[in-house]
Design an enzyme around this catalytic site. Structure first.
Site, short mmCIF file in Angstrom:
data_model
loop_
_atom_site.label_atom_id
_atom_site.label_comp_id
_atom_site.label_asym_id
_atom_site.label_seq_id
_atom_site.Cartn_x
_atom_site.Cartn_y
_atom_site.Cartn_z
N ASN A 232 0.94 -1.05 0.24
CA ASN A 232 -0.10 0.39 0.23
C ASN A 232 0.83 1.44 -0.22
O ASN A 232 2.09 1.09 -0.01
CB ASN A 232 -1.20 0.05 1.18
N ASP B 206 20.29 -1.15 2.27
CA ASP B 206 21.47 -1.06 2.76
C ASP B 206 22.30 -3.03 3.02
O ASP B 206 22.62 -3.73 2.24
CB ASP B 206 22.50 -0.86 3.69
N HIS C 101 23.74 2.24 12.63
CA HIS C 101 24.77 2.76 13.26
C HIS C 101 25.61 2.39 14.48
O HIS C 101 25.04 2.49 15.37
CB HIS C 101 24.88 4.55 12.86
N ALA D 31 -1.01 -3.39 13.57
CA ALA D 31 -0.64 -2.19 13.05
C ALA D 31 0.39 -0.73 14.04
O ALA D 31 0.04 -1.05 15.08
CB ALA D 31 -1.79 -1.61 12.81
N THR E 237 11.54 -6.01 16.10
CA THR E 237 13.04 -5.71 16.56
C THR E 237 13.75 -7.05 17.24
O THR E 237 15.17 -7.42 17.33
CB THR E 237 13.47 -4.85 18.34
N LYS E 238 12.83 -8.48 17.00
CA LYS E 238 13.17 -9.52 17.20
C LYS E 238 12.69 -10.42 16.76
O LYS E 238 11.18 -10.47 15.93
CB LYS E 238 13.14 -10.15 18.99
N ARG F 188 5.76 -8.08 20.25
CA ARG F 188 5.94 -9.53 20.35
C ARG F 188 5.13 -10.28 20.33
O ARG F 188 4.02 -9.77 19.85
CB ARG F 188 6.22 -9.33 23.03
N ARG G 167 -0.30 -14.11 19.88
CA ARG G 167 -0.97 -15.87 20.47
C ARG G 167 -0.88 -16.35 19.11
O ARG G 167 -0.65 -15.82 17.89
CB ARG G 167 -2.69 -16.34 20.78
#
Length: 281
Positions: free
Chosen positions: A82, A90, A112, A166, A171-172, A186, A189
């Site tokens: 969308n 990079d 960085h 949303a 990050t993991k 996170r 379920r």
């Protein structure tokens, strides 16, 4: 070792070198051209193939889009994206088949150093001083949906069939088949048929209506029939009582009962309450 090879090796690199700037410049110019074209222009979508690393036969980008390198991104079949896609590729970004992106999705395969002098004034082996970066790959499996405003950071793997809610910042790693939300994102379920909201698609609506003892029309006319019978019985009773008193029948029989019945049964067929279809529940 070239600067591009340093990226893929996970080493610090200088993004300001002419080698990397030339690669990025090609992608930037083509993204600009894509964004300026009408979405119905048949020459618009083929522009993607001019700078992308690889992409399947069927795909759609609503635009606007912005890729940093483009050639570091690899996309499977039947891809949909969308508005306002940002891809800082990079490092390499791998996207599977049947993947959907909502508006304002950002893939950030770049980073960085946290130490200030390394980040802003790194001295390289050849003696020049410049900014420094490093980057980690992003892997997005097949049949994944990233909803609006999702950000995926470098080094993340999202498993097949996962859904990212949303506004999440991933990050993991996210396991396959999971609904994941939040900042940081996170797993919430597993996504299962049993825990999928009812009455959300025509197939489930059809199954509910077919399994009901009476469909909406059947219930409507059954209620009308009962209302008419009650009205007739009441009218006959009132007429007998009024005749004995020598008066006229009062208008509280069929009219009032039918009005009550119609108000009770005239509900929209698609009105749902707490995940259940009230018209057929």
């Amino acid at each position: 070792m070239t600067e591009e090879e340093k990226i893929f090796a996970g080493k610090l690199f200088d993004a300001r070198t002419k080698e990397l700037r030339d690669i990025k410049h090609k992608a930037h110019i083509l993204c600009q051209k894509f964004n300026q074209m009408d979405e119905y222009d048949p020459a618009r979508l083929p522009i993607i193939r001019e700078f992308i690393g690889k992409i399947g036969g069927k795909y759609y980008f609503q635009g606007p889009i912005q890729f940093n390198y483009g050639s570091h991104t690899f996309i499977g079949e039947n891809f949909f994206c969308n508005f306002n896609l940002t891809v800082m590729d990079d490092a390499r970004i791998f996207i599977g088949d049947n993947v959907m992106f909502g508006p304002n999705v950002s893939l950030m395969a770049t980073d960085h150093p946290l130490i200030a002098h390394e980040r802003t004034s790194m001295r390289y082996p050849d003696g020049h001083v410049s900014m420094s970066e490093f980057a980690k790959d992003i892997h997005i499996g097949s049949s994944v949906w990233l909803a609006a405003n999702v950000v995926v950071l470098g080094g993340v793997t999202i498993g097949d069939g996962a859904v990212i809610g949303a506004g999440s910042v991933v990050t993991k790693d996210i396991p396959a088949g999971y609904l994941a939300v939040g900042v940081p994102c996170r797993p919430l379920r597993p996504i299962t048929e049993k825990r999928t909201p009812k009455c959300t698609c025509w197939r489930r609506n059809k199954r509910i209506r077919q399994s009901a003892p009476l469909n909406y029309a059947g219930r409507f006319w059954l209620s009308v029939k009962r209302g008419i019978q009650q009205a007739v019985d009441t009218e006959e009773h009132n007429g007998q009582c009024n005749n004995r008193r020598g008066g006229q029948p009062e208008q509280h029989g069929a009219e009032r009962i039918m009005e009550k019945q119609v108000q009770h049964i005239l509900i929209p067929e698609t009105q749902y309450t707490q995940g259940k279809c009230s018209a057929v529940a």
